[in-house]
Motif scaffolding. Sequence first.
Motif, PDB file in Angstrom:
ATOM      1  N   GLU A 226       7.670   5.509   1.673  1.00  0.00           N
ATOM      2  CA  GLU A 226       7.500   6.600   3.512  1.00  0.00           C
ATOM      3  C   GLU A 226       5.719   6.774   4.050  1.00  0.00           C
ATOM      4  OE1 GLU A 226       9.724   7.642   5.360  1.00  0.00           O
ATOM      5  OE2 GLU A 226      11.454   7.424   4.327  1.00  0.00           O
TER       6      GLU A 226
ATOM      7  N   TYR B 226       8.365   9.691  -4.209  1.00  0.00           N
ATOM      8  CA  TYR B 226       7.731   8.802  -2.618  1.00  0.00           C
ATOM      9  C   TYR B 226       6.265   8.434  -2.750  1.00  0.00           C
ATOM     10  CZ  TYR B 226      11.505  11.299  -0.436  1.00  0.00           C
ATOM     11  OH  TYR B 226      12.798  11.479  -0.025  1.00  0.00           O
TER      12      TYR B 226
ATOM     13  N   TYR C  50       4.245   9.934   3.862  1.00  0.00           N
ATOM     14  CA  TYR C  50       3.981  10.695   4.304  1.00  0.00           C
ATOM     15  C   TYR C  50       2.588  11.153   3.824  1.00  0.00           C
ATOM     16  CZ  TYR C  50       8.546  12.174   3.394  1.00  0.00           C
ATOM     17  OH  TYR C  50      10.757  11.990   3.348  1.00  0.00           O
ATOM     18  N   THR C  51       1.881  12.232   4.401  1.00  0.00           N
ATOM     19  CA  THR C  51       0.847  12.246   4.652  1.00  0.00           C
ATOM     20  C   THR C  51      -0.230  11.234   2.965  1.00  0.00           C
ATOM     21  OG1 THR C  51       1.061  13.490   6.621  1.00  0.00           O
ATOM     22  CG2 THR C  51      -1.614  12.936   5.674  1.00  0.00           C
TER      23      THR C  51
ATOM     24  N   SER D 155       3.743   4.569  -0.252  1.00  0.00           N
ATOM     25  CA  SER D 155       3.455   4.622   0.785  1.00  0.00           C
ATOM     26  C   SER D 155       3.344   3.202   0.250  1.00  0.00           C
ATOM     27  CB  SER D 155       2.071   5.340   1.510  1.00  0.00           C
ATOM     28  OG  SER D 155       2.163   4.210   2.530  1.00  0.00           O
TER      29      SER D 155
END
Length: 139
Positions: A82, A42, A84-85, A44
């Motif tokens: 995604e 993943y 995700y932080t 971002s």
Amino acid sequence: ESDVDLTLSNRAAFAKEVGADLFVSLHMNANTQSSVYGTEIYYSNNNNKKNNAGLNSEMLSKIFVDNLSKSLGTKNRGVRAEKYTVVHKNTVPAVLIELGFMSNANDFAKISDPSFQYEAAKVIYQTLLQVFKAYPTDR
């Protein structure tokens, strides 16, 4: 130097704090369907600008998923964007590796095996060397 639990936001911020060139987070996945298996990465879209060396998070993701799947013999589930932080709030090319699925018996057997763990760590290290050679940071 110590065992401290950092929030996800603090983990992402740590890369900037220490002047990191890249950020790699290693995880094991799970799914309600035990038939799902393989390796996926993943990143971002929020953190996908190319750095000074010409590398972005999506490119880094593709390199990792290809190397890990090929070297470890896991199913290549590809890359996904995604929020995700740890990747979304990062400031350097950042990936979240989902090495395998704990909910799948075959994947679980692999990721529980110390020799597989050693090989996975070795592939991650070798991939980082490959990335820094192809995208040098001049440090």
